[in-house]
Design a protein around this motif. Structure first.
Motif, PDB file in Angstrom:
ATOM      1  N   GLU A 127      40.355  -0.937  -4.521  1.00 22.89           N
ATOM      2  CA  GLU A 127      40.218   0.048  -3.450  1.00 22.89           C
ATOM      3  C   GLU A 127      38.982   0.915  -3.675  1.00 22.89           C
ATOM      4  N   ALA A 128      38.773   1.307  -4.931  1.00 17.84           N
ATOM      5  CA  ALA A 128      37.604   2.130  -5.251  1.00 17.84           C
ATOM      6  C   ALA A 128      36.312   1.354  -5.022  1.00 17.84           C
ATOM      7  N   GLN A 162      36.086   1.954 -14.909  1.00 17.97           N
ATOM      8  CA  GLN A 162      36.136   1.442 -13.541  1.00 17.97           C
ATOM      9  C   GLN A 162      34.802   1.653 -12.825  1.00 17.97           C
ATOM     10  N   ARG A 217      41.067  -8.989  -1.256  1.00 16.92           N
ATOM     11  CA  ARG A 217      42.263  -8.148  -1.220  1.00 16.92           C
ATOM     12  C   ARG A 217      43.350  -8.757  -0.333  1.00 16.92           C
ATOM     13  N   GLU A 258      43.918   0.638 -12.337  1.00  9.83           N
ATOM     14  CA  GLU A 258      44.741   1.018 -11.193  1.00  9.83           C
ATOM     15  C   GLU A 258      43.847   1.498 -10.051  1.00  9.83           C
ATOM     16  N   GLY A 259      43.979   0.856  -8.896  1.00 12.22           N
ATOM     17  CA  GLY A 259      43.173   1.244  -7.741  1.00 12.22           C
ATOM     18  C   GLY A 259      41.730   0.786  -7.805  1.00 12.22           C
TER      19      GLY A 259
END
Length: 247
Positions: free
Chosen positions: A148-149, A118, A189, A144-145
């Motif tokens: 957002e990261a 990621q 998003r 996952e995420g």
């Protein structure tokens, strides 16, 4: 306002991109992890299943198709489009690649991003003014995420608190790139149909727009990959004989 990429001396840029000895050691460890990922078949399968579940893969390419597709994406899209862009800006493409390697060598060994962590994908997005960042955002959704990261790290770049701010600053040549990237991440998003900001040389050239429609998003790129030869001899023949983008 200009970035240090356009104002600093080459030696200063090399030092800035490389960072401290401790940072260089961390980058070497990251590169080693990236290279080991090539032997991690289960991790790749899991990533592909995640992308399939997200609706980004109608047909999953085979390992060989991923390799051949990566080569096609590099030779027809990533490299020539980037080389033109940097030439137009009077920036040495070769030296730019050296800076990228010094900043984050792990980001250079995985053209499709399927084997990347990621953080490697996020670092690559922040390091390079993308022809179209949509592919990378879609790829981040397999983590996952991930989105957002990405948003959090771009905010850090803008407020000056990101730990790689100096080294990334030695590579990025457009001072408003991170602000544009943040705006797109937030829009994406909200809705996956948000318009991606195309790099200048892509937006103005019908030739690149045609190729961008193939490789600029993950679903389209994987659809192209899945149509490529799936046998070694046929794949080799494709690479040897197809010299121009066939789309």
């Amino acid at each position: 306002m200009q970035t240090s990429r356009l104002t600093a001396s080459p030696l200063s840029l090399l030092k800035q991109a490389a960072g401290s000895p401790a940072q260089l050691a961390g980058k070497a460890r990251g590169l080693a992890r990236a290279l080991r990922a090539y032997a991690d078949g289960p991790a790749l399968d899991a990533r592909l299943r995640r992308l399939e579940a997200l609706g980004y893969l109608e047909k999953t390419p085979s390992r060989l198709q991923l390799v051949v597709g990566s080569i096609d994406m590099l030779r027809f899209w990533i490299t020539p489009a980037a080389a033109e862009y940097y030439e137009e800006r009077g920036i040495s493409f070769g030296f730019h690649q050296v800076l990228r390697v010094l900043d984050d060598p792990a980001s250079m060994v995985d053209p499709t991003g399927f084997l990347s962590t990621q953080d490697a994908i996020i670092g690559h997005l922040m390091q390079v003014v993308h022809a179209n960042p949509a592919y990378d955002l879609q790829l981040l959704e397999s983590h996952e995420g991930g989105l957002e990261a990405l948003e959090a790290q771009v905010i850090q770049m803008l407020d000056g608190t990101h730990p790689r701010r100096a080294s990334i600053g030695a590579v990025v040549e457009e001072p408003d790139y991170h602000a544009r990237l943040l705006a797109y991440v937030r829009a994406y998003r909200e809705t996956r149909d948000a318009d991606a900001p195309l790099r200048d040389n892509i937006a103005k050239d019908p030739k690149w727009q045609r190729i961008e429609r193939c490789f600029g998003t993950l679903p389209n790129a994987m659809a192209y990959f899945a149509k490529l030869p799936d046998r070694p001899m046929a794949a080799a023949w494709h690479l040897l004989t197809v010299r121009d983008f066939p789309g």
